[in-house]
Design a protein around this motif. Structure first.
Motif, PDB file in Angstrom:
ATOM      1  N   GLY A 105     -27.912 -12.966  24.527  1.00 24.40           N
ATOM      2  CA  GLY A 105     -27.039 -13.645  25.484  1.00 24.40           C
ATOM      3  C   GLY A 105     -25.885 -12.799  26.011  1.00 24.40           C
ATOM      4  O   GLY A 105     -25.073 -13.287  26.803  1.00 24.40           O
ATOM      5  N   LEU A 106     -25.787 -11.542  25.584  1.00 22.78           N
ATOM      6  CA  LEU A 106     -24.716 -10.672  26.084  1.00 22.78           C
ATOM      7  C   LEU A 106     -24.783 -10.568  27.611  1.00 22.78           C
ATOM      8  O   LEU A 106     -25.858 -10.376  28.163  1.00 22.78           O
ATOM      9  CB  LEU A 106     -24.853  -9.272  25.477  1.00 22.78           C
ATOM     10  CG  LEU A 106     -23.741  -8.287  25.831  1.00 22.78           C
ATOM     11  CD1 LEU A 106     -22.535  -8.491  24.913  1.00 22.78           C
ATOM     12  CD2 LEU A 106     -24.236  -6.854  25.726  1.00 22.78           C
ATOM     13  N   VAL A 107     -23.641 -10.733  28.260  1.00 25.06           N
ATOM     14  CA  VAL A 107     -23.583 -10.617  29.719  1.00 25.06           C
ATOM     15  C   VAL A 107     -22.832  -9.339  30.067  1.00 25.06           C
ATOM     16  O   VAL A 107     -21.849  -8.984  29.427  1.00 25.06           O
ATOM     17  CB  VAL A 107     -22.888 -11.850  30.336  1.00 25.06           C
ATOM     18  CG1 VAL A 107     -22.671 -11.654  31.836  1.00 25.06           C
ATOM     19  CG2 VAL A 107     -23.719 -13.104  30.080  1.00 25.06           C
ATOM     20  N   ASN A 108     -23.325  -8.660  31.078  1.00 30.11           N
ATOM     21  CA  ASN A 108     -22.783  -7.362  31.442  1.00 30.11           C
ATOM     22  C   ASN A 108     -22.515  -7.307  32.949  1.00 30.11           C
ATOM     23  O   ASN A 108     -23.417  -7.512  33.743  1.00 30.11           O
ATOM     24  CB  ASN A 108     -23.838  -6.324  31.035  1.00 30.11           C
ATOM     25  CG  ASN A 108     -23.351  -4.928  31.158  1.00 30.11           C
ATOM     26  OD1 ASN A 108     -22.992  -4.500  32.254  1.00 30.11           O
ATOM     27  ND2 ASN A 108     -23.346  -4.220  30.053  1.00 30.11           N
ATOM     28  N   TYR A 109     -21.257  -7.061  33.325  1.00 31.30           N
ATOM     29  CA  TYR A 109     -20.881  -6.890  34.732  1.00 31.30           C
ATOM     30  C   TYR A 109     -20.696  -5.397  35.016  1.00 31.30           C
ATOM     31  O   TYR A 109     -20.448  -4.623  34.085  1.00 31.30           O
ATOM     32  CB  TYR A 109     -19.570  -7.612  35.018  1.00 31.30           C
ATOM     33  CG  TYR A 109     -19.701  -9.113  35.059  1.00 31.30           C
ATOM     34  CD1 TYR A 109     -19.942  -9.775  36.262  1.00 31.30           C
ATOM     35  CD2 TYR A 109     -19.605  -9.873  33.897  1.00 31.30           C
ATOM     36  CE1 TYR A 109     -20.070 -11.155  36.301  1.00 31.30           C
ATOM     37  CE2 TYR A 109     -19.741 -11.255  33.934  1.00 31.30           C
ATOM     38  CZ  TYR A 109     -19.968 -11.884  35.127  1.00 31.30           C
ATOM     39  OH  TYR A 109     -20.107 -13.239  35.173  1.00 31.30           O
ATOM     40  N   PRO A 110     -20.780  -5.007  36.286  1.00 28.66           N
ATOM     41  CA  PRO A 110     -20.525  -3.602  36.598  1.00 28.66           C
ATOM     42  C   PRO A 110     -19.170  -3.180  36.038  1.00 28.66           C
ATOM     43  O   PRO A 110     -18.179  -3.879  36.213  1.00 28.66           O
ATOM     44  CB  PRO A 110     -20.515  -3.572  38.125  1.00 28.66           C
ATOM     45  CG  PRO A 110     -21.375  -4.715  38.521  1.00 28.66           C
ATOM     46  CD  PRO A 110     -21.134  -5.781  37.492  1.00 28.66           C
ATOM     47  N   LYS A 115     -25.940  -8.922  34.458  1.00 25.04           N
ATOM     48  CA  LYS A 115     -27.192  -8.924  33.683  1.00 25.04           C
ATOM     49  C   LYS A 115     -26.945  -9.674  32.391  1.00 25.04           C
ATOM     50  O   LYS A 115     -25.842  -9.611  31.834  1.00 25.04           O
ATOM     51  CB  LYS A 115     -27.607  -7.492  33.350  1.00 25.04           C
ATOM     52  CG  LYS A 115     -27.986  -6.645  34.542  1.00 25.04           C
ATOM     53  CD  LYS A 115     -28.048  -5.182  34.114  1.00 25.04           C
ATOM     54  CE  LYS A 115     -28.301  -4.272  35.292  1.00 25.04           C
ATOM     55  NZ  LYS A 115     -29.690  -3.810  35.368  1.00 25.04           N
ATOM     56  N   ARG A 116     -28.002 -10.348  31.914  1.00 19.75           N
ATOM     57  CA  ARG A 116     -27.885 -11.067  30.656  1.00 19.75           C
ATOM     58  C   ARG A 116     -29.005 -10.627  29.727  1.00 19.75           C
ATOM     59  O   ARG A 116     -30.130 -10.395  30.151  1.00 19.75           O
ATOM     60  CB  ARG A 116     -27.966 -12.584  30.879  1.00 19.75           C
ATOM     61  CG  ARG A 116     -27.837 -13.372  29.569  1.00 19.75           C
ATOM     62  CD  ARG A 116     -27.950 -14.876  29.759  1.00 19.75           C
ATOM     63  NE  ARG A 116     -26.733 -15.445  30.316  1.00 19.75           N
ATOM     64  CZ  ARG A 116     -26.667 -16.114  31.467  1.00 19.75           C
ATOM     65  NH1 ARG A 116     -27.759 -16.310  32.187  1.00 19.75           N
ATOM     66  NH2 ARG A 116     -25.538 -16.599  31.893  1.00 19.75           N
ATOM     67  N   CYS A 117     -28.663 -10.549  28.452  1.00 17.60           N
ATOM     68  CA  CYS A 117     -29.674 -10.213  27.455  1.00 17.60           C
ATOM     69  C   CYS A 117     -30.419 -11.487  27.064  1.00 17.60           C
ATOM     70  O   CYS A 117     -29.795 -12.448  26.608  1.00 17.60           O
ATOM     71  CB  CYS A 117     -29.005  -9.597  26.230  1.00 17.60           C
ATOM     72  SG  CYS A 117     -30.171  -9.336  24.882  1.00 17.60           S
ATOM     73  N   PRO A 118     -31.742 -11.515  27.246  1.00 22.94           N
ATOM     74  CA  PRO A 118     -32.499 -12.732  26.916  1.00 22.94           C
ATOM     75  C   PRO A 118     -32.566 -12.981  25.411  1.00 22.94           C
ATOM     76  O   PRO A 118     -32.883 -14.093  24.980  1.00 22.94           O
ATOM     77  CB  PRO A 118     -33.894 -12.458  27.488  1.00 22.94           C
ATOM     78  CG  PRO A 118     -33.977 -10.985  27.625  1.00 22.94           C
ATOM     79  CD  PRO A 118     -32.583 -10.445  27.780  1.00 22.94           C
ATOM     80  N   ASN A 119     -32.254 -12.002  24.628  1.00 18.84           N
ATOM     81  CA  ASN A 119     -32.302 -12.162  23.171  1.00 18.84           C
ATOM     82  C   ASN A 119     -30.979 -12.667  22.596  1.00 18.84           C
ATOM     83  O   ASN A 119     -30.920 -13.684  21.924  1.00 18.84           O
ATOM     84  CB  ASN A 119     -32.708 -10.836  22.515  1.00 18.84           C
ATOM     85  CG  ASN A 119     -32.840 -10.961  21.009  1.00 18.84           C
ATOM     86  OD1 ASN A 119     -33.470 -11.909  20.516  1.00 18.84           O
ATOM     87  ND2 ASN A 119     -32.236 -10.053  20.287  1.00 18.84           N
TER      88      ASN A 119
END
Ligand code: ZN
Length: 172
Positions: free
Chosen positions: A40-45, A34-38
């Motif tokens: 840009g933080l990306v998050n993996y399981p 998932k990426r934060c549209p604000n």
């Protein structure tokens, strides 16, 4: 496969919002992330690695009972890896903290994903090197040495804990 599904579903449920700026996250196409549209933080399981170790002393093994275990079940020791630790350092620390003994001859055994909720269990064997059992009461209700032919109630088949114990009983 169901364990994998549980982990991904749980990650999806608990990572709806950016951990940095609290914006609703969006799923990245083509990647399980998932990426934060604000910001840009990306998050993996997330996976939480944990060591699990069978400690032997001759034909005896050290088993402990957690206050959380059902029906007086005894098992090998386990604990989560902390930031900055190697697996071997985790193992030595956890054994010291939970039962107050020292171990040597740490050997890799195998691993098992554990979906409650997102662990990867990394199994080892180790040999007793010194000290008397002194339990940490918050983590351990009871710990003792058991002869391989006189074991208490132990975890069911399929668990890596049971595989560690069965292998020791067969091969020692
Ligand atoms: Zn953000």
């Amino acid at each position: 496969m169901s364990g994998r599904a549980v982990q991904i579903k749980e990650w999806d449920r608990t990572h709806q919002y950016c951990g940095y700026c609290a914006t609703l996250m969006t799923q990245i196409v083509g990647d399980r992330a998932k990426r934060c549209p604000n910001c840009g933080l990306v998050n993996y399981p997330r996976l939480s690695p944990a060591i699990i170790v069978l400690i032997s002393r001759g034909e005896d093994i050290l088993l402990a009972r957690s206050p959380r275990f059902p029906s007086l079940m005894f098992s090998v020791l386990a604990g989560f890896v902390e930031p900055g630790e190697s697996l071997e350092e985790t193992l030595i620390r956890e054994v010291r903290e939970e039962v107050g003994i020292e171990v040597k001859d740490i050997r890799y055994f195998g691993s098992q994903p554990w979906a409650f909720p997102n662990s990867l269990m990394i199994g080892f064997t180790a040999v007793y090197a010194g000290g008397e059992i002194t339990i940490e009461p918050a983590e351990i209700a009871e710990a003792a040495w058991f002869h391989k032919h006189d074991l208490p109630n132990i975890p069911p088949k399929l668990s890596i804990a049971r595989r560690l114990i069965d292998r020791f009983v067969e091969e020692t």
